[in-house]
Design an enzyme around this catalytic site. Structure first.
Site, short mmCIF file in Angstrom:
data_model
loop_
_atom_site.label_atom_id
_atom_site.label_comp_id
_atom_site.label_asym_id
_atom_site.label_seq_id
_atom_site.Cartn_x
_atom_site.Cartn_y
_atom_site.Cartn_z
N ARG A 163 0.82 -1.22 0.00
CA ARG A 163 0.00 0.00 0.00
C ARG A 163 0.85 1.27 0.00
O ARG A 163 0.47 2.29 0.58
CB ARG A 163 -0.95 0.03 1.21
CG ARG A 163 -1.95 -1.08 1.24
CD ARG A 163 -2.99 -0.97 0.13
NE ARG A 163 -3.94 -2.05 0.18
CZ ARG A 163 -3.78 -3.21 -0.47
NH1 ARG A 163 -2.72 -3.41 -1.23
NH2 ARG A 163 -4.68 -4.17 -0.38
N GLU A 170 -4.39 3.17 6.65
CA GLU A 170 -4.21 3.00 5.19
C GLU A 170 -4.71 4.26 4.49
O GLU A 170 -4.18 4.67 3.46
CB GLU A 170 -5.00 1.78 4.71
CG GLU A 170 -4.87 1.60 3.21
CD GLU A 170 -5.66 0.45 2.64
OE1 GLU A 170 -5.60 -0.66 3.17
OE2 GLU A 170 -6.36 0.69 1.63
N CYS A 192 -10.79 0.00 3.46
CA CYS A 192 -10.17 -0.38 4.74
C CYS A 192 -9.50 0.85 5.36
O CYS A 192 -8.80 1.59 4.68
CB CYS A 192 -9.13 -1.47 4.52
SG CYS A 192 -9.87 -3.08 4.23
#
Ligand code: EPU
Length: 310
Positions: free
Chosen positions: A175, A295, A225
């Protein structure tokens, strides 16, 4: 160049005092003092140039599907990339090269790929947002991420120069894409290298990937998320096992379907989401001694806010 006041900048690609809540999937975000809506590379370059001369930083907003923006007035200039979109494709043998403008919706790239049997981006099936946002956060699923198919990234650098980066030389992380962490730059075009396969095969893989998202609250207002998965574990599992599902602060609620999603179920504020995220992190820390990192990207969240880690 001498300093300009915001109002010295005119043209169709700059607006003032724009409510950012309209541009985020969570539906939260305060008023941006300066909001750029460039439609081509020159306008994008002008926006970056203005930010260079007049502000310390700028914030790039794509589909708004992975961001938490403060409820307060946002002084950092915001550059919306969704006006810079479009895809062109070049097939060469069993390879296809897709030039995607940064503001192109990822789902448009995916639907073109599945229609033609172009393989490589299946891991991104079902992910909202734009190409630029997807590469900046190296979006994906448990089986892969978009960075692995990036051949080239064309950027505008903070000093206004144009650069091209070899996607295969980028040290993509989980990520993350270091290119957009080190310096202020903005992507305007991304070239993906995909393989030409059987259409049915690509459609089948996409279907499987989509079925992996069945546990996610896709019809609620969320930002995907909230936390990254810690190494070797799942943030959703840890949050669930810590009893976070169903917790609320104001109009924000931890999804009953998947604990790593926070839903805006009733006109919540960014502060509601931050406070809820802070309680969730605390619970996971107390129960498992595990630290969860955001995130999501944040804008305007001051140090000292309930959960200002981002
Ligand atoms: N789990 C629970 N409770 C929950 C959620 C998950 O027990 O509330 C358990 C599941 O049963 C499973 C494990 O945790 O055993 C993993 O769950 P899941 O398959 O849903 O995957 P995830 O690790 O939670 C990751 C990505 C998602 C991506 C899915 C599917 C991250 C932070 N999340 O989720 O990506 O869609 O895999 O591939 O990397 C996103 O990045 O925004 C995102 C949603």
């Amino acid at each position: 160049m001498s300093k300009l006041s915001a109002l010295d900048l005119t043209g169709s690609f700059v607006r003032y005092n724009v409510l950012l809540a309209h541009y985020t999937t969570w539906g939260v975000g305060g008023i941006a003092e300066t909001f750029f809506t460039p439609c081509d590379k020159d306008e994008l370059s002008a926006a970056v140039g203005w930010a260079r001369e007049n502000a310390e930083d700028f914030f790039v907003l794509g589909g708004g599907s992975n961001v938490l923006i403060s409820d307060q007035v946002i002084r950092t200039p915001v550059i919306l990339t969704t006006g810079i979109s479009g895809i062109s494709a070049r097939v060469s043998g069993d390879e296809v090269f897709l030039d995607c403008m940064a503001g192109t919706r990822l789902k448009d790239v995916l639907s073109l790929s599945v229609r033609n049997g172009w393989s490589g981006l299946e891991c991104a099936a079902g992910i909202p947002g734009t190409v630029g946002g997807a590469i900046a956060g190296n979006a994906g699923n448990l089986s892969g991420s978009v960075g692995q198919t990036v051949l080239r990234i064309a950027t505008i650098e903070a000093d206004g120069s144009l650069m091209e980066w070899n996607g295969r030389e980028i040290n993509w992380g989980y990520r993350r894409c270091p290119l957009f962490e080190e310096d202020r730059r903005i992507a305007y075009k991304v070239t993906f290298a995909l393989r030409v396969l059987e259409k049915d095969h690509v459609a089948g893989v996409m279907k499987t990937v989509m079925s992996g998202r069945k546990t996610q609250p896709i019809s609620s207002r969320t930002a995907g998320c909230v936390f990254k998965n810690p190494t070797g574990d799942s943030a959703g599992r840890l949050l669930d096992a810590s009893g976070c599902k169903g917790m609320t602060v104001g109009g924000a609620r931890v999804s009953e379907a998947h604990a790593n999603f926070i839903e805006n179920f009733g006109n919540c504020t960014a502060l509601d989401i931050l406070s809820l995220a802070a309680s969730c992190r605390e619970r996971v820390w107390e129960k498992f001694g595990a630290t969860l990192d955001f995130e999501i990207k944040t804008l305007g969240i001051p140090a000292g806010a309930p959960d200002a880690q981002g």
